[in-house]
Design an enzyme around this catalytic site. Sequence first.
Site, PDB file in Angstrom:
ATOM      1  N   ASP A  36       0.850  -1.200   0.000  1.00 32.43           N
ATOM      2  CA  ASP A  36       0.000   0.000   0.000  1.00 32.43           C
ATOM      3  C   ASP A  36       0.882   1.245   0.000  1.00 32.43           C
ATOM      4  O   ASP A  36       2.036   1.196  -0.437  1.00 32.43           O
ATOM      5  CB  ASP A  36      -1.011  -0.045   1.161  1.00 32.43           C
ATOM      6  CG  ASP A  36      -2.292   0.697   0.835  1.00 32.43           C
ATOM      7  OD1 ASP A  36      -2.347   1.923   1.058  1.00 32.43           O
ATOM      8  OD2 ASP A  36      -3.242   0.052   0.346  1.00 32.43           O
ATOM      9  N   ASP A  37       0.344   2.358   0.469  1.00 34.90           N
ATOM     10  CA  ASP A  37       1.016   3.653   0.337  1.00 34.90           C
ATOM     11  C   ASP A  37       2.391   3.672   1.023  1.00 34.90           C
ATOM     12  O   ASP A  37       2.685   2.837   1.876  1.00 34.90           O
ATOM     13  CB  ASP A  37       0.118   4.739   0.945  1.00 34.90           C
ATOM     14  CG  ASP A  37       0.424   6.132   0.401  1.00 34.90           C
ATOM     15  OD1 ASP A  37       1.384   6.297  -0.366  1.00 34.90           O
ATOM     16  OD2 ASP A  37      -0.324   7.065   0.748  1.00 34.90           O
TER      17      ASP A  37
ATOM     18  N   LYS B  23      -3.863  -0.910  -6.864  1.00 36.37           N
ATOM     19  CA  LYS B  23      -4.935  -0.141  -6.218  1.00 36.37           C
ATOM     20  C   LYS B  23      -4.619   1.321  -6.452  1.00 36.37           C
ATOM     21  O   LYS B  23      -3.533   1.790  -6.101  1.00 36.37           O
ATOM     22  CB  LYS B  23      -4.963  -0.451  -4.723  1.00 36.37           C
ATOM     23  CG  LYS B  23      -5.849   0.460  -3.868  1.00 36.37           C
ATOM     24  CD  LYS B  23      -5.707   0.091  -2.377  1.00 36.37           C
ATOM     25  CE  LYS B  23      -6.287   1.141  -1.450  1.00 36.37           C
ATOM     26  NZ  LYS B  23      -5.997   0.823  -0.030  1.00 36.37           N
TER      27      LYS B  23
ATOM     28  N   ASP C 122      -5.635   5.030  -5.640  1.00 30.33           N
ATOM     29  CA  ASP C 122      -6.365   5.890  -4.714  1.00 30.33           C
ATOM     30  C   ASP C 122      -6.737   7.201  -5.405  1.00 30.33           C
ATOM     31  O   ASP C 122      -6.347   7.422  -6.568  1.00 30.33           O
ATOM     32  CB  ASP C 122      -5.478   6.140  -3.478  1.00 30.33           C
ATOM     33  CG  ASP C 122      -6.288   6.206  -2.196  1.00 30.33           C
ATOM     34  OD1 ASP C 122      -7.485   6.567  -2.263  1.00 30.33           O
ATOM     35  OD2 ASP C 122      -5.727   5.906  -1.123  1.00 30.33           O
TER      36      ASP C 122
ATOM     37  N   SER D  33     -10.257   3.466  -6.407  1.00 27.60           N
ATOM     38  CA  SER D  33     -10.920   4.098  -5.259  1.00 27.60           C
ATOM     39  C   SER D  33     -11.923   5.161  -5.700  1.00 27.60           C
ATOM     40  O   SER D  33     -12.566   5.804  -4.867  1.00 27.60           O
ATOM     41  CB  SER D  33      -9.879   4.714  -4.324  1.00 27.60           C
ATOM     42  OG  SER D  33      -9.017   3.717  -3.810  1.00 27.60           O
TER      43      SER D  33
ATOM     44  N   ARG E 259     -13.411   0.702  -4.201  1.00 27.13           N
ATOM     45  CA  ARG E 259     -13.810   1.110  -2.850  1.00 27.13           C
ATOM     46  C   ARG E 259     -14.952   2.108  -2.976  1.00 27.13           C
ATOM     47  O   ARG E 259     -14.828   3.091  -3.708  1.00 27.13           O
ATOM     48  CB  ARG E 259     -12.619   1.756  -2.140  1.00 27.13           C
ATOM     49  CG  ARG E 259     -11.515   0.795  -1.719  1.00 27.13           C
ATOM     50  CD  ARG E 259     -11.880   0.127  -0.417  1.00 27.13           C
ATOM     51  NE  ARG E 259     -12.312   1.155   0.532  1.00 27.13           N
ATOM     52  CZ  ARG E 259     -11.481   2.005   1.130  1.00 27.13           C
ATOM     53  NH1 ARG E 259     -10.186   1.915   0.947  1.00 27.13           N
ATOM     54  NH2 ARG E 259     -11.943   2.947   1.925  1.00 27.13           N
TER      55      ARG E 259
ATOM     56  N   ASP F 110     -12.489   4.637   4.684  1.00 27.97           N
ATOM     57  CA  ASP F 110     -11.492   3.650   5.122  1.00 27.97           C
ATOM     58  C   ASP F 110     -11.950   2.933   6.393  1.00 27.97           C
ATOM     59  O   ASP F 110     -12.520   3.544   7.296  1.00 27.97           O
ATOM     60  CB  ASP F 110     -10.173   4.354   5.469  1.00 27.97           C
ATOM     61  CG  ASP F 110      -9.383   4.736   4.231  1.00 27.97           C
ATOM     62  OD1 ASP F 110      -9.901   4.562   3.112  1.00 27.97           O
ATOM     63  OD2 ASP F 110      -8.253   5.217   4.407  1.00 27.97           O
TER      64      ASP F 110
END
Lengths: 419, 419
Positions: A78-79, A155, A157, A189, A220, A224
């Site tokens: 992830d980030d 993914k 965002d 997202s 998404r 979150d």
Amino acid sequence: MMATWLVLSTYFVHSTSLNNGLARRPPMGWLSWQRFRCETDCGTYPDDCINDKLYMDMADRLANDGWLALGYNQVNIDDCWSLRTRDPQTNEQVADPNRFPNGIKGVADYVHKLGLKLGLYNDIGSKTCGGYTGIDGNYQLDAQTFASWDIDMIKVDGCNANVPDMWQMYPAFGEALNKTSRPIVYSCSWPAYIPGHAETIPSIDNTTLADIAQYCNLWRNYGDIGDSWDSVKNIMQYWQRNYSNYSNDAFLHVAGPGNWNDPDMIIEGDNGLSLSEAESQFAIWAIIAAPLLMSNDLRNMDPKFKSLLQNKEIIAINQDPLGKQGACVYKNGNEVIWMRELADDKSIAVVLQNLGNAGFGTYLQFQVDLIPDFVSGWDSSTVFAVRNILNHTDLGQQKTYFKDLIQPSSVGMYKLTIV
Amino acid sequence: MMATWLVLSTYFVHSTSLNNGLARRPPMGWLSWQRFRCETDCGTYPDDCINDKLYMDMADRLANDGWLALGYNQVNIDDCWSLRTRDPQTNEQVADPNRFPNGIKGVADYVHKLGLKLGLYNDIGSKTCGGYTGIDGNYQLDAQTFASWDIDMIKVDGCNANVPDMWQMYPAFGEALNKTSRPIVYSCSWPAYIPGHAETIPSIDNTTLADIAQYCNLWRNYGDIGDSWDSVKNIMQYWQRNYSNYSNDAFLHVAGPGNWNDPDMIIEGDNGLSLSEAESQFAIWAIIAAPLLMSNDLRNMDPKFKSLLQNKEIIAINQDPLGKQGACVYKNGNEVIWMRELADDKSIAVVLQNLGNAGFGTYLQFQVDLIPDFVSGWDSSTVFAVRNILNHTDLGQQKTYFKDLIQPSSVGMYKLTIV
């Protein structure tokens, strides 16, 4: 891949879903965000910071502790993996060389040897949510870079992006992924950032989930998840949709093989859920055909929580090939009853949920007449077998209804099969 | 008993605490309310309804599963044990003969043979909160009846009573208990019903907790606990008082041997708390010298939760003979640090608490300069040993400060001893 990719320069065409051949079942695996966030201080937190060791540790656990055999086949970065600036020569994104000395490609090679896939994270805007490098219009360059690292999922965002432009940005990056000719599952997202989450007509454009489903494998829709029952309850409430209204519900009818609503990570094994609450999350995520991306520490799991997440019967519901998302057939105060049709048209999955927080529980009852008319084969005279798939016990043959004692903050999960 | 009982017909005299010789340490045991509520349908719920079997079952578990040896020495009956009307001949309260065929006396005899004490519940008003018979002015009759049943403690709730009259009602029943000459610990829900909970000058009379402490051994100050982390967090926040302000805090300085603030039941082993959250509740209840009255199902306890509630080192802090209630010495966002002085004046107890709900935790630091000046023997040059009493490990000798990694929704609990 993405063989049916549509013309992007015209406006969206409804009712055609993405068919890149990927994510035919909800993705399963592990994702770092909830548990490990953006911790980059590897001096203070050597086992818990965002670096290649973390992902290789988790890959080892997935491969060696029974997860992979059950379908948990991907590790997702992830980030906070990259530098905050692009390579000044090539303009490419660059993994932080201190924390990823062999780059993302090094992690990919490691997990691929274990039979796992690798997911990566980025952002459609100028910066990620953590302030790291975003795609910022470099669609083809970044898609090519990521593909050259052999990633299997991305993914994307939506921080630091102009929301009204997303209907052009997300498809553009998807097209760039498509052009790399590497199969890469595309997680957007996008709807989480659109006012109304693409459920109602949004205020800034006319994007619907059906549109989004043309370009993304999963998305998404909502805020979150945090490490708390409050957070899980809020998300579950968001997905308490009316199964009887299946074909008209904006979120339900777009889900299916290749396209999944993503209510966010599985947090079982972290600090905020009791076993009952964890069972509730896992059962609801399974019945709504959600991706099962755990964000926990697989190196240190309580055996009861591990056993829950490795429940084959619940995983089978989640991964059912019909791919039809479950929803609610009854709500009254703290009592919620969920159902889902399965590929085996003699069976349905049911969850009885008690959202109360007092006492020892209550009997909840599933009546056959809760099943919508469009599900054939069920009426009040139907004899059916009830299997409790949470604790692997048979409740015998029933007719008209069955009931079970459900504790507060708990669920029962069942497979009902016409005899 | 109640040898120093004061004149009731005059108004309260401050600063004299109840000295009936009872509850010199916070009561420990089991209480039915949170887990079993007012379930009286023993046909549907034979193992979980309010009847003599439930209390005898729990007495068996307390005596046989190691609880009694650790100090959990009482079984407390809560609401819904009686008939809804008094005996037409004697006017006495009557236990429901279907659910208590041998009366409350039968249960008392059973638990006494096991070496346990029995607590009972009633209400100072016309009806209990569940609508059963209340004391309603029958102070002497009911006190004599309860004493004749050989009870050892009575919790007196405040539903269906005129709150402005409570300053007369609760003392009057206490006097009646005193006259029975049976030692009966007196638990008053009184301050929970007064506006401001007797902390600030209340709107309806001038009752303070110091007044209440003259008449009651323990008292509920705040709302009922529910089976959820939200509920526990709210109650903990209510008790986040400033330890440095000890002598001026309305709630802190009245606590001590014979007098206890009661933040309500321990709910570990129910459905709403993760192990981290359970550890947090138990640690905070221990450091604030709260009664440890569990409301769970002792017949079916997860071993990890049982082990937590049977942690001897934490129980020893709760039961420390100095009886001084702990409170906060530091608060900043999700970080809260608690401390408590102990009878051994070389030692203090400390809790490091992380109320966050994200990630894997953070290092929290206890600095010696957080200890108020009125606690002698501590300065920045003091060398002290740190014992983690939650997991029974020594952290070695420290000076000026120590730190530990605390996960979200979790605590560390320590005993610090000057070397």
